[in-house]
Design a protein around this motif. Structure first.
Motif: not given
Length: 57
Positions: A18-28, A47-57
């Protein structure tokens, strides 16, 4: 009781999504947190792309 709640994501994971969405950020995240957050996103039509893996940074 832990067996019953074992499949339910923790409140912290719902809060993080919820916090990531409200701040328009991706969740890592990683491991269990990642799968829980992806599950939350999927079940809420986010969207699936809103939640990403640490190694994808």
């Amino acid at each position: 009781m832990a067996d019953i709640l074992g499949g339910v994501p923790s409140f912290a994971h719902f809060e993080a999504v919820a916090l990531a969405r409200s701040q328009k950020c991706k969740l890592v995240s990683a491991k269990k947190g990642l799968s829980d957050c992806q599950s939350i996103a999927k079940s809420n039509g986010l969207p699936k792309s809103d939640i990403i893996k640490i190694k994808d940074i």
